[in-house]
Enzyme design. Structure first.
Site, mmCIF file in Angstrom:
data_model
loop_
_atom_site.group_PDB
_atom_site.id
_atom_site.type_symbol
_atom_site.label_atom_id
_atom_site.label_comp_id
_atom_site.label_asym_id
_atom_site.label_seq_id
_atom_site.Cartn_x
_atom_site.Cartn_y
_atom_site.Cartn_z
ATOM 1 N N PHE A 232 4.787 13.838 -3.599
ATOM 2 C CA PHE A 232 4.331 12.355 -4.089
ATOM 3 C C PHE A 232 5.708 11.820 -3.724
ATOM 4 O O PHE A 232 6.609 12.164 -4.542
ATOM 5 C CB PHE A 232 3.915 11.946 -5.528
ATOM 6 N N CYS B 96 -2.425 -8.333 -8.818
ATOM 7 C CA CYS B 96 -3.157 -7.228 -9.626
ATOM 8 C C CYS B 96 -2.657 -6.914 -10.808
ATOM 9 O O CYS B 96 -1.468 -6.628 -11.079
ATOM 10 C CB CYS B 96 -2.628 -5.857 -8.453
ATOM 11 N N CYS C 130 -2.214 -2.203 -13.103
ATOM 12 C CA CYS C 130 -1.600 -1.057 -12.743
ATOM 13 C C CYS C 130 -1.086 0.042 -13.666
ATOM 14 O O CYS C 130 -0.545 -0.592 -14.819
ATOM 15 C CB CYS C 130 -0.127 -1.667 -11.740
ATOM 16 N N THR D 50 1.199 2.093 -13.133
ATOM 17 C CA THR D 50 2.552 3.046 -12.602
ATOM 18 C C THR D 50 3.742 2.152 -12.865
ATOM 19 O O THR D 50 3.779 0.962 -12.527
ATOM 20 C CB THR D 50 2.312 3.090 -11.025
ATOM 21 N N GLU E 252 -1.269 6.137 0.024
ATOM 22 C CA GLU E 252 -2.188 5.337 -0.999
ATOM 23 C C GLU E 252 -1.715 3.723 -0.786
ATOM 24 O O GLU E 252 -0.607 3.505 -1.138
ATOM 25 C CB GLU E 252 -1.769 5.840 -2.455
ATOM 26 N N HIS F 200 -4.966 14.086 -13.254
ATOM 27 C CA HIS F 200 -3.750 14.486 -13.671
ATOM 28 C C HIS F 200 -3.454 13.824 -14.968
ATOM 29 O O HIS F 200 -2.631 14.427 -15.758
ATOM 30 C CB HIS F 200 -2.713 13.957 -12.648
HETATM 31 C C1 LIG Z 1 -0.364 2.980 -8.283
HETATM 32 S S1 LIG Z 1 -1.229 2.650 -6.970
HETATM 33 C C2 LIG Z 1 -0.016 2.783 -5.612
HETATM 34 C C3 LIG Z 1 -0.523 2.410 -4.172
HETATM 35 C C4 LIG Z 1 -1.112 1.147 -4.081
HETATM 36 N N1 LIG Z 1 -0.125 0.043 -4.237
HETATM 37 C C5 LIG Z 1 -2.564 1.079 -4.199
HETATM 38 O O1 LIG Z 1 -2.548 0.173 -5.140
HETATM 39 O O2 LIG Z 1 -3.335 1.467 -3.689
HETATM 40 C C6 LIG Z 1 -2.071 4.451 -6.799
HETATM 41 C C7 LIG Z 1 -3.677 4.224 -7.215
HETATM 42 O O3 LIG Z 1 -3.954 4.104 -8.496
HETATM 43 C C8 LIG Z 1 -4.830 3.156 -8.933
HETATM 44 N N2 LIG Z 1 -4.877 2.508 -9.861
HETATM 45 C C9 LIG Z 1 -3.746 1.675 -10.291
HETATM 46 N N3 LIG Z 1 -3.874 1.439 -11.752
HETATM 47 C C10 LIG Z 1 -4.985 2.153 -12.106
HETATM 48 C C11 LIG Z 1 -5.735 1.924 -13.334
HETATM 49 N N4 LIG Z 1 -5.349 1.186 -14.459
HETATM 50 N N5 LIG Z 1 -6.946 2.725 -13.475
HETATM 51 C C12 LIG Z 1 -7.407 3.377 -12.320
HETATM 52 N N6 LIG Z 1 -6.935 3.478 -11.215
HETATM 53 C C13 LIG Z 1 -5.569 2.972 -11.120
HETATM 54 C C14 LIG Z 1 -4.857 2.306 -7.693
HETATM 55 O O4 LIG Z 1 -5.946 1.520 -7.333
HETATM 56 C C15 LIG Z 1 -4.435 3.234 -6.219
HETATM 57 O O5 LIG Z 1 -5.584 3.899 -5.949
HETATM 58 N N1 LIG Z 2 -1.317 13.667 -9.464
HETATM 59 C C1 LIG Z 2 -1.212 12.243 -9.194
HETATM 60 N N2 LIG Z 2 -2.174 12.046 -8.381
HETATM 61 C C2 LIG Z 2 -2.172 10.833 -7.838
HETATM 62 N N3 LIG Z 2 -2.769 10.344 -6.944
HETATM 63 C C3 LIG Z 2 -2.608 9.052 -6.632
HETATM 64 C C4 LIG Z 2 -1.355 8.724 -7.338
HETATM 65 C C5 LIG Z 2 -0.653 7.539 -7.346
HETATM 66 O O1 LIG Z 2 -0.030 6.997 -8.438
HETATM 67 O O2 LIG Z 2 -0.453 6.828 -6.220
HETATM 68 C C6 LIG Z 2 -1.271 9.764 -8.178
HETATM 69 C C7 LIG Z 2 -0.321 10.337 -9.183
HETATM 70 O O3 LIG Z 2 0.737 9.293 -9.775
HETATM 71 N N4 LIG Z 2 -0.269 11.568 -9.690
HETATM 72 S S1 SF4 Z 3 1.143 -0.408 -6.968
HETATM 73 FE FE1 SF4 Z 3 0.055 -1.187 -8.863
HETATM 74 S S2 SF4 Z 3 0.381 -3.513 -8.810
HETATM 75 FE FE2 SF4 Z 3 0.580 -2.802 -6.853
HETATM 76 S S3 SF4 Z 3 -1.430 -3.069 -5.875
HETATM 77 FE FE3 SF4 Z 3 -0.996 -0.667 -6.532
HETATM 78 S S4 SF4 Z 3 -2.111 -0.838 -8.436
HETATM 79 FE FE4 SF4 Z 3 -1.641 -3.012 -7.895
HETATM 80 MG MG LIG Z 4 -0.502 7.063 -10.330
#
Ligand SMILES: C[S@@+](CC[C@H](N)C(=O)[O-])C[C@H]1O[C@@H](n2cnc3c(N)ncnc32)[C@H](O)[C@@H]1O
Ligand SMILES: Nc1nc2[nH]cc(C(=O)O)c2c(=O)[nH]1
Ligand code: SF4
Ligand SMILES: [Mg+2]
Length: 215
Positions: free
Chosen positions: A25, A46, A49, A51, A121, A209
């Site tokens: 990753f 958004c 999140c 992350t 992603e 995960h």
């Molecule tokens: C952190 S995002 C990074 C990639 C991109 N910005 C996006 O939103 O797809 C990675 C994945 O985590 C999902 N995600 C983020 N926050 C989440 C949450 N609180 N519960 C479930 N999925 C979540 C997002 O929708 C995306 O599919």
């Molecule tokens: N193990 C693992 N799988 C993932 N798939 C999508 C992730 C992400 O944060 O994009 C994620 C992540 O953060 N960890």
């Molecule tokens: S990184 Fe986090 S704040 Fe940005 S679009 Fe993906 S889920 Fe939303």
């Molecule tokens: Mg993640």
């Protein structure tokens, strides 16, 4: 091109169609839908999140001043984690933050030269460069999609202003619903299971995960 990367790590893909697959990753810094700062979350485009994508100080993170330099770091991460090299299986997931703020054709090419399949992603608001092998779009609220085709559409559920019905006419091979994680109590799993059971176009995606306690 300089790439700002929060962290690079080897783990198992925890979500979507490739769940369970070993992958490097590469988490890019920054997002177009949230600053990443807690004090801005309530006003962000958004708001859920899960992350931390701020800065470049995570494990393996940093500024990389060329596509080959970043591809080399990704390759090293793969090789360091492998018991025996199986180069046919090299797989990298470009995520963030929003990776398509930074991912370009040069980087995809440099990864292909090293034998990687390249997955992304993305929140779907920025068109991808050509050549990506697996595109996962995860729509956010009312944010207009710029990506109308891809491999998987993975919708976090439930989301205000973002019903699954809006997406089923788009050109994706797989449609997945992923329960919204709000504080880890799994409260949105039953409704997500129920929706998938009565709408078989949609397949459940769980974030394994998080249960496993791996990155
Ligand atoms: C952190 S995002 C990074 C990639 C991109 N910005 C996006 O939103 O797809 C990675 C994945 O985590 C999902 N995600 C983020 N926050 C989440 C949450 N609180 N519960 C479930 N999925 C979540 C997002 O929708 C995306 O599919
Ligand atoms: N193990 C693992 N799988 C993932 N798939 C999508 C992730 C992400 O944060 O994009 C994620 C992540 O953060 N960890
Ligand atoms: S990184 Fe986090 S704040 Fe940005 S679009 Fe993906 S889920 Fe939303
Ligand atoms: Mg993640």
């Amino acid at each position: 091109m300089t790439y700002s990367v929060k962290e690079i790590f080897l783990t198992l893909q925890g979500e979507g169609c490739h769940t369970g697959r070993a992958a490097v990753f590469c988490r890019f810094s920054g997002c177009n839908l949230w600053s990443g700062r807690a004090e801005d979350r309530a006003q962000a485009r958004c708001r859920f999140c899960d992350t931390d994508f701020l800065g470049t100080e995570g494990a393996g993170g940093g500024k990389f001043d060329s596509a080959p330099a970043l591809a080399h770091a990704i390759e090293r991460c793969w090789q360091d984690g492998m018991a025996g090299e199986d180069s046919m299986r090299r797989w990298v997931v470009l995520t963030g933050g929003e990776p398509l703020l930074q991912v370009d054709e040069d980087l995809v090419g440099a990864l292909h030269e090293r034998g990687f399949g390249v997955a992304v992603e993305t929140n779907g608001t920025i068109p991808p460069p050509p050549g990506i092998d697996w595109i996962c779009v995860s729509p956010k609220g009312k944010e207009p999609l710029q990506v109308h085709r891809g491999d998987e559409l993975k919708l976090v559920y439930p989301q205000a202003d973002c019903p699954p019905e809006r997406f089923v006419t788009l050109n994706f091979h797989h449609f997945l619903l992923q329960p919204l994680d709000e504080g880890g109590d799994r409260r949105h799993e039953p409704a997500t299971v129920s929706y998938c059971r009565s709408h078989p176009r949609w397949q459940l995606s769980l974030q394994i995960h998080k249960w496993l306690g791996i990155p």
